[in-house]
Design a protein around this motif. Structure first.
Motif, mmCIF file in Angstrom:
data_model
loop_
_atom_site.group_PDB
_atom_site.id
_atom_site.type_symbol
_atom_site.label_atom_id
_atom_site.label_comp_id
_atom_site.label_asym_id
_atom_site.label_seq_id
_atom_site.Cartn_x
_atom_site.Cartn_y
_atom_site.Cartn_z
ATOM 1 N N SER A 79 0.811 -1.221 0.000
ATOM 2 C CA SER A 79 0.000 0.000 0.000
ATOM 3 C C SER A 79 0.843 1.268 0.000
ATOM 4 C CB SER A 79 -0.929 0.005 1.216
ATOM 5 O OG SER A 79 -0.200 0.187 2.405
ATOM 6 N N THR A 80 2.153 1.118 0.180
ATOM 7 C CA THR A 80 3.027 2.298 0.205
ATOM 8 C C THR A 80 4.021 2.299 -0.957
ATOM 9 O OG1 THR A 80 4.453 1.147 1.808
ATOM 10 C CG2 THR A 80 2.834 2.688 2.684
ATOM 11 N N ALA A 187 12.207 6.500 -0.347
ATOM 12 C CA ALA A 187 13.167 6.273 -1.429
ATOM 13 C C ALA A 187 12.495 6.317 -2.798
ATOM 14 C CB ALA A 187 13.867 4.925 -1.233
ATOM 15 N N ARG A 188 11.241 5.883 -2.851
ATOM 16 C CA ARG A 188 10.508 5.869 -4.126
ATOM 17 C C ARG A 188 9.829 7.201 -4.429
ATOM 18 N NH1 ARG A 188 9.954 0.669 -5.998
ATOM 19 N NH2 ARG A 188 10.351 -0.990 -4.479
ATOM 20 N N GLY A 189 9.824 8.125 -3.464
ATOM 21 C CA GLY A 189 9.128 9.389 -3.667
ATOM 22 C C GLY A 189 7.629 9.190 -3.749
ATOM 23 N N PHE A 190 7.122 8.248 -2.969
ATOM 24 C CA PHE A 190 5.707 7.884 -2.982
ATOM 25 C C PHE A 190 4.893 9.008 -2.356
ATOM 26 C CE2 PHE A 190 2.041 5.292 -1.505
ATOM 27 C CZ PHE A 190 1.777 4.576 -2.660
ATOM 28 N N SER A 191 3.900 9.539 -3.077
ATOM 29 C CA SER A 191 3.155 10.717 -2.641
ATOM 30 C C SER A 191 1.764 10.367 -2.116
ATOM 31 C CB SER A 191 3.002 11.691 -3.813
ATOM 32 O OG SER A 191 2.146 11.124 -4.796
ATOM 33 N N ALA A 196 -3.390 7.342 -2.575
ATOM 34 C CA ALA A 196 -4.818 7.368 -2.858
ATOM 35 C C ALA A 196 -5.186 6.425 -3.987
ATOM 36 C CB ALA A 196 -5.247 8.794 -3.210
ATOM 37 N N ARG A 197 -4.328 6.319 -4.984
ATOM 38 C CA ARG A 197 -4.631 5.443 -6.116
ATOM 39 C C ARG A 197 -4.679 3.972 -5.729
ATOM 40 N NH1 ARG A 197 -2.735 9.769 -9.332
ATOM 41 N NH2 ARG A 197 -0.581 9.613 -8.641
ATOM 42 N N SER A 198 -3.998 3.620 -4.647
ATOM 43 C CA SER A 198 -4.040 2.229 -4.199
ATOM 44 C C SER A 198 -5.066 2.021 -3.085
ATOM 45 C CB SER A 198 -2.653 1.765 -3.718
ATOM 46 O OG SER A 198 -2.235 2.518 -2.597
ATOM 47 N N HIS A 199 -5.816 3.075 -2.736
ATOM 48 C CA HIS A 199 -6.850 2.986 -1.711
ATOM 49 C C HIS A 199 -8.145 3.631 -2.223
ATOM 50 C CE1 HIS A 199 -3.131 2.499 0.535
ATOM 51 N NE2 HIS A 199 -3.824 1.968 1.517
ATOM 52 N N PRO A 200 -8.710 3.111 -3.320
ATOM 53 C CA PRO A 200 -9.860 3.787 -3.943
ATOM 54 C C PRO A 200 -11.112 3.833 -3.084
ATOM 55 C CG PRO A 200 -9.520 1.608 -4.896
ATOM 56 C CD PRO A 200 -8.332 1.890 -4.035
#
Length: 335
Positions: A79-80, A187-191, A196-200
């Motif tokens: 999820s991250t 490290a991935r710059g996950f925003s 939100a896109r993985s928690h619709p």
């Protein structure tokens, strides 16, 4: 002779003991997590770099209580922004190991480091070309020795009064997994938008993804009159728009003001003559405005900060492009 039943304990005694025990459990587990801080070193960094640099996914495995922790760590990673999934070690021995590929990283969790189910599949994981990270409480264990990277999750004691049930040790492993996930997120710059896109179905996606342009009234749905319009025309437009206001704009299409239900009440109190007054004479000049590309959550903050129920939406040139009120945000489930 029938023996009398033993008297029950006083209501307060059991609860007091339970509270003391609960506090002890939390203290032991807090100490276990706190002790991990001193062990976050180059090995942790190597684990992060190994996962971040691999082309495949992260496979997390464990059995018993460690298996439950492994499932949660896999879920948090996924999820991250780090593709991950859980594989049960027993099922891996019966075919599920086929899901592991050469570009993957396999995270094995076992406090003793001697779980037979995991040790049985470690050679096969390595043979498939996957890298192995072990999370154990025993750096001298077989699992720790076979790992490419070993993360030490040892605890001084379990929170169980008998020092048997996995409690502090599972908490420590879980915390270490969370630390890995968040370090990889960074490290991935996950925003927030990525999250939100993985928690619709969550609340955060609506706040993170919806912009003002997604919820505002525009076109025919936008109540608007010119600054020179008679007040009665503004009332008709307010009624048509059904959002408790009408925008007022000048000949260039820019916002002159806003006429709301509150402005109408104030005009009534003053005995205003609706036949002779222009909307510009009773409107609120300089109203709060927002850009269409702003987050819908920003509109909520602006409304709450200035205690208003409506906002006008203007583009970069200051031209009116829309309007929204609190009900629009409720409908979109932003609030």
């Amino acid at each position: 002779m029938i023996k009398a039943a033993a008297p029950r304990k006083a209501p307060g005694s059991a609860s007091t003991g339970s509270l003391d025990l609960a506090k002890r459990v939390l203290q032991i587990e807090a100490d276990a997590v706190r002790a991990l801080i001193e062990r976050i070193d180059e090995r942790f960094l190597a684990a992060v770099e190994m996962i971040h640099g691999r082309t495949g996914r992260v496979v997390v495995s464990g059995i018993g209580k460690s298996g439950h922790i492994a499932r949660k760590i896999a879920s948090t990673l996924a999820s991250t922004g780090t593709p991950a999934y859980f594989v049960h070690p027993a099922e891996a021995s019966h075919g599920d190991l086929g899901m592991v590929d050469s570009g993957d990283v396999f995270i094995a969790i076992s406090y003793s480091g001697g779980s037979e189910e995991l040790l049985d599949i470690v050679p096969l994981v390595k043979r498939r070309g996957a890298k192995l990270i072990a999370i154990t409480g025993n750096e001298n264990s077989a699992l720790a020795r076979d790992a490419d990277v070993h993360l030490d999750a040892a605890v001084a004691q379990e929170a169980c009064p008998h020092n048997l049930a996995p409690t502090a040790s599972t908490t420590a492993a879980l915390a270490l997994g969370d630390a890995l996930a968040v370090a990889l997120l960074d490290a991935r710059g996950f925003s927030k938008d990525d999250f939100a896109r993985s928690h619709p179905r969550g609340r955060l996606p609506r706040q993170a993804l919806l912009h003002v342009s997604d919820v505002m009234r525009s076109g025919e749905g936008l109540p608007v009159v010119s600054a020179t319009a008679p007040l009665k025309d503004a009332l008709r437009e307010m009624t048509r728009g059904r959002i408790g206001m009408t925008a007022v704009r000048d000949a260039a299409g820019k916002v002159s003001g806003i006429f709301t239900d509150g402005d109408l009440r104030r005009a009534l109190e003053k005995g205003t003559d609706y036949g002779s007054v222009r909307v510009a004479d009773v409107m609120t000049a300089g109203p709060r405005v927002i850009r269409p590309d702003a987050l819908a959550a920003e509109a909520v903050q602006l409304m709450e900060a200035h205690k208003v129920n409506q906002l006008l939406v203007v583009d970069a040139r200051g031209e009116l492009v829309g309007a929204l009120n609190m009900h629009d945000l409720f409908r979109a489930k932003v609030i």
